[in-house]
Design an enzyme around this catalytic site. Structure first.
Site, mmCIF file in Angstrom:
data_model
loop_
_atom_site.group_PDB
_atom_site.id
_atom_site.type_symbol
_atom_site.label_atom_id
_atom_site.label_comp_id
_atom_site.label_asym_id
_atom_site.label_seq_id
_atom_site.Cartn_x
_atom_site.Cartn_y
_atom_site.Cartn_z
ATOM 1 N N TYR A 72 -16.154 3.663 8.110
ATOM 2 C CA TYR A 72 -14.849 3.419 8.097
ATOM 3 C C TYR A 72 -14.207 3.898 9.400
ATOM 4 O O TYR A 72 -13.438 3.383 9.973
ATOM 5 C CB TYR A 72 -14.161 4.081 6.964
ATOM 6 C CG TYR A 72 -12.587 4.420 6.924
ATOM 7 C CD1 TYR A 72 -11.661 3.521 6.978
ATOM 8 C CD2 TYR A 72 -12.187 5.758 7.400
ATOM 9 C CE1 TYR A 72 -10.331 3.682 7.079
ATOM 10 C CE2 TYR A 72 -10.836 6.116 7.353
ATOM 11 C CZ TYR A 72 -9.882 5.089 7.348
ATOM 12 O OH TYR A 72 -8.638 5.172 7.463
ATOM 13 N N GLY A 77 0.830 -1.122 0.044
ATOM 14 C CA GLY A 77 -0.048 0.012 -0.003
ATOM 15 C C GLY A 77 0.984 1.297 -0.091
ATOM 16 O O GLY A 77 1.883 1.205 0.049
ATOM 17 N N PHE A 78 0.344 2.340 0.007
ATOM 18 C CA PHE A 78 0.846 3.626 -0.083
ATOM 19 C C PHE A 78 1.896 3.988 0.991
ATOM 20 O O PHE A 78 2.977 4.233 0.848
ATOM 21 C CB PHE A 78 -0.270 4.671 -0.230
ATOM 22 C CG PHE A 78 0.197 6.165 -0.341
ATOM 23 C CD1 PHE A 78 1.504 6.602 -0.656
ATOM 24 C CD2 PHE A 78 -0.302 7.126 0.572
ATOM 25 C CE1 PHE A 78 2.099 7.884 -0.684
ATOM 26 C CE2 PHE A 78 0.009 8.186 0.635
ATOM 27 C CZ PHE A 78 1.057 8.758 -0.025
ATOM 28 N N ILE A 79 1.101 4.071 2.131
ATOM 29 C CA ILE A 79 1.948 4.229 3.172
ATOM 30 C C ILE A 79 3.047 3.245 3.627
ATOM 31 O O ILE A 79 4.066 3.226 4.144
ATOM 32 C CB ILE A 79 1.160 4.510 4.536
ATOM 33 C CG1 ILE A 79 0.381 5.791 4.076
ATOM 34 C CG2 ILE A 79 1.825 4.942 5.739
ATOM 35 C CD1 ILE A 79 -1.011 6.223 5.124
ATOM 36 N N LYS A 105 -12.234 1.833 12.565
ATOM 37 C CA LYS A 105 -10.847 2.410 13.029
ATOM 38 C C LYS A 105 -10.656 2.639 14.410
ATOM 39 O O LYS A 105 -10.079 2.272 15.114
ATOM 40 C CB LYS A 105 -10.398 3.531 12.261
ATOM 41 C CG LYS A 105 -10.214 3.163 10.841
ATOM 42 C CD LYS A 105 -9.097 1.864 10.651
ATOM 43 C CE LYS A 105 -7.609 2.336 10.622
ATOM 44 N NZ LYS A 105 -6.727 1.048 10.603
#
Length: 333
Positions: A153, A11-13, A157
């Protein structure tokens, strides 16, 4: 050589975190399921770049697969866990909430169970600024109550924060939850607004601007976020607060930490920076606020600085220019 287990490594991070840890001499086990939520080719390219490092091992698997994470922990005994894998996206959670239950809730449960069996030195888990939900007092401070999430979402979290706290209390697992704010930069996510804006502007297409542009975001350049995460890895929660603003739990080695730029910018200013980097002005379609979204975010990063001595360094226009340069190179624009 210390071992880090990074979930969401394609993924991006996750890609940027794994790259930084490898550069600092860590052995990295990277797990990703390469979901098709966005361009799988981009994810594969990130993993391919990581695979060029001798210290990187890729595992393609789903978090929620029963017992799979326990097998990985038993085989590799990670010293550090950086949990970034999740079903992301505020708007997508309205259309496909079950995927958030499976990845974010069940997946995090499997991770906590694996850590209970084979405890790492520290677990650093990703949360989100969306956890602050309907809070209007800004900047957001970690000790504020965060009970009114605005999207499913965000609700999942926030639930993972509570789950992790219970394991920290029951089993003595040191856990740091970091709430990150709007992250941008090279190798970013195509579903994010700045990515869509850049693509549309370079293709001469209109961009959709929600809430008629009346929004502010604490835009955080990915390198600053990664520095914060890696530095927090050494700030293992104990039993004594580091300052009066510490969010350290009174009953567990657990804390929540904001990682943001601490410099909220108007959305229209961010768009202007993209326009400047692209060398052309965007045609804008003004639309109302989207369900589940919030008008503003702003991080208080005093606790991050207390713990690590770090403050973000990349100015927004510079960060945007770096992203647009990467985008032009990657897509040969």
């Amino acid at each position: 050589m210390l071992t880090a287990f990074v979930t969401g490594s394609a993924g991006f991070i996750g890609y940027h975190v794994a790259t930084r840890l490898l550069a600092e001499g860590w052995r990295v086990i990277g797990l990703d399921c390469l979901s098709d939520y966005y361009d799988v080719a981009l994810k594969k390219r990130r993993h391919a770049l990581l695979a060029q490092h001798a210290g990187f091992t890729a595992v393609e698997a789903r978090l929620e697969e029963p017992g799979r994470l326990r097998e990985i922990f038993e085989a590799h005994r990670p010293d550090l866990v950086v949990h970034l894998a999740a079903q992301a996206g505020v708007r997508f959670s309205i259309d496909a909430p079950r995927s958030y239950v499976e990845s974010n809730l069940v997946g995090t449960f499997e991770l906590l169970e694996a850590a209970r069996a084979f405890p790492p030195r520290h677990m650093v888990l990703a949360s989100t600024s969306s956890a602050y939900g309907a809070n209007t007092e800004m900047p957001y401070v970690e000790t504020q109550r965060a009970d009114h999430q605005m999207s499913f979402y965000a609700a999942t979290k926030k639930a993972t924060e509570s789950m992790a706290h219970s394991y920290a209390h029951l089993y003595g697992l040191p856990v740091t939850m970091f709430r990150f704010f709007t992250v941008y930069g090279p190798w970013g996510r195509p579903d994010m607004a700045y990515f869509k804006f850049t693509r549309a502007i370079l293709q001469g297409e209109p961009i959709e601007v929600y809430n008629h542009g009346a929004m502010r975001r604490d835009f955080t350049y990915v390198d600053d976020l990664v520095t914060g995460i890696v530095k927090l890895a050494d700030a293992v929660p104990g039993d004594k607060p580091v300052s009066e603003r510490d969010s350290l739990s009174p009953v567990a080695p657990f804390r929540v930490v904001n990682i943001g730029a601490a410099a909220p910018a108007p959305l229209m200013e961010f768009i202007a920076a993209i326009e400047a980097a692209c060398g052309r002005e965007a045609e804008k379609v003004m639309l109302p606020m989207q369900p589940g979204d919030v008008p503003a975010t702003w991080a208080d990063i005093g606790l991050l600085t207390d713990l690590t001595g770090f403050t973000p360094e990349v100015e927004m226009r510079d960060g945007v220019a770096r992203f647009v340069s990467w985008y032009r190179d990657y897509y040969q624009v």
